[in-house]
Design a protein around this motif. Sequence first.
Motif, PDB file in Angstrom:
ATOM      1  N   ALA A 104       2.017   9.051  -6.347  1.00  0.00           N
ATOM      2  CA  ALA A 104       2.596  10.396  -6.249  1.00  0.00           C
ATOM      3  C   ALA A 104       3.563  10.648  -7.405  1.00  0.00           C
ATOM      4  CB  ALA A 104       3.303  10.565  -4.912  1.00  0.00           C
ATOM      5  N   LYS A 105       4.370   9.635  -7.730  1.00  0.00           N
ATOM      6  CA  LYS A 105       5.315   9.784  -8.837  1.00  0.00           C
ATOM      7  C   LYS A 105       4.573   9.967 -10.154  1.00  0.00           C
ATOM      8  CE  LYS A 105       8.992   7.357 -11.303  1.00  0.00           C
ATOM      9  NZ  LYS A 105       9.756   6.118 -11.398  1.00  0.00           N
ATOM     10  N   TYR A 106       3.519   9.187 -10.365  1.00  0.00           N
ATOM     11  CA  TYR A 106       2.749   9.303 -11.603  1.00  0.00           C
ATOM     12  C   TYR A 106       2.087  10.678 -11.702  1.00  0.00           C
ATOM     13  CZ  TYR A 106      -0.851   8.638 -15.108  1.00  0.00           C
ATOM     14  OH  TYR A 106      -1.651   8.791 -16.208  1.00  0.00           O
ATOM     15  N   SER A 128       0.837  -1.211   0.000  1.00  0.00           N
ATOM     16  CA  SER A 128       0.000   0.000   0.000  1.00  0.00           C
ATOM     17  C   SER A 128       0.867   1.254   0.000  1.00  0.00           C
ATOM     18  CB  SER A 128      -0.926   0.005   1.215  1.00  0.00           C
ATOM     19  OG  SER A 128      -1.855  -1.061   1.125  1.00  0.00           O
ATOM     20  N   ARG A 129       1.954   1.220   0.787  1.00  0.00           N
ATOM     21  CA  ARG A 129       2.879   2.355   0.760  1.00  0.00           C
ATOM     22  C   ARG A 129       3.526   2.500  -0.613  1.00  0.00           C
ATOM     23  NH1 ARG A 129       4.089   0.239   5.849  1.00  0.00           N
ATOM     24  NH2 ARG A 129       6.002  -0.707   5.069  1.00  0.00           N
ATOM     25  N   GLY A 130       3.818   1.370  -1.254  1.00  0.00           N
ATOM     26  CA  GLY A 130       4.385   1.404  -2.601  1.00  0.00           C
ATOM     27  C   GLY A 130       3.420   2.016  -3.601  1.00  0.00           C
ATOM     28  N   GLN A 183       1.793  15.965 -14.271  1.00  0.00           N
ATOM     29  CA  GLN A 183       1.851  17.433 -14.263  1.00  0.00           C
ATOM     30  C   GLN A 183       3.017  17.938 -15.119  1.00  0.00           C
ATOM     31  OE1 GLN A 183       2.071  18.474 -10.123  1.00  0.00           O
ATOM     32  NE2 GLN A 183      -0.126  18.150  -9.768  1.00  0.00           N
ATOM     33  N   ARG A 184       4.139  17.251 -15.022  1.00  0.00           N
ATOM     34  CA  ARG A 184       5.306  17.646 -15.831  1.00  0.00           C
ATOM     35  C   ARG A 184       5.048  17.397 -17.320  1.00  0.00           C
ATOM     36  NH1 ARG A 184      10.573  15.165 -13.540  1.00  0.00           N
ATOM     37  NH2 ARG A 184      11.475  16.627 -15.028  1.00  0.00           N
ATOM     38  N   TYR A 185       4.307  16.317 -17.623  1.00  0.00           N
ATOM     39  CA  TYR A 185       3.955  16.028 -19.028  1.00  0.00           C
ATOM     40  C   TYR A 185       3.028  17.112 -19.568  1.00  0.00           C
ATOM     41  CZ  TYR A 185       1.842  13.809 -23.081  1.00  0.00           C
ATOM     42  OH  TYR A 185       1.377  13.541 -24.346  1.00  0.00           O
ATOM     43  N   MET A 239       5.681   4.677 -18.676  1.00  0.00           N
ATOM     44  CA  MET A 239       6.490   3.811 -17.802  1.00  0.00           C
ATOM     45  C   MET A 239       6.058   3.984 -16.348  1.00  0.00           C
ATOM     46  SD  MET A 239       8.400   2.048 -19.720  1.00  0.00           S
ATOM     47  CE  MET A 239       9.556   1.348 -18.594  1.00  0.00           C
ATOM     48  N   ALA A 240       5.805   5.224 -15.944  1.00  0.00           N
ATOM     49  CA  ALA A 240       5.342   5.469 -14.572  1.00  0.00           C
ATOM     50  C   ALA A 240       3.962   4.839 -14.359  1.00  0.00           C
ATOM     51  CB  ALA A 240       5.289   6.962 -14.287  1.00  0.00           C
TER      52      ALA A 240
END
Length: 129
Positions: free
Chosen positions: A67-69, A59-61, A74-76, A88-89
């Motif tokens: 969060a990374k996605y 669950s933490r993963g 947002q960066r995309y 990939m994310a």
Amino acid sequence: LRVSIPWTMRAERAQLQAARFDLERNKLAQADGMKVLEKDIYETCRAIASAQREHEAASRGVAAKTAKYDELRQRYDAGLVTMHDLTMAEDELRASEARRLETRLRHILSTVLLARQEGSLLDRHALTL
């Protein structure tokens, strides 16, 4: 009037000895069965605890991958990363979610196994088929 002849007492003693032997054998079988049951319950409890810890880690993963996605999304949108990085994310996020579901399933199966070892699920919940 009953007369007991000494050589007939051997048969009675043999019957008594056989009954004692059967009783002792049944006691040992019951004790062995209880030891096996205790061992199985102990192992199942350990499996439940292990599955719970694995599920919490998964669950933490998932939270970290989400969060990374979201950050990459947002960066995309801002044009700072490529679609390949974003996909990939997303793949990593889906794999992490699948691992979390697998660990949840293992936890549920271990709990069901423990309930089965404690006694019939139907009997404990007063259900009939």
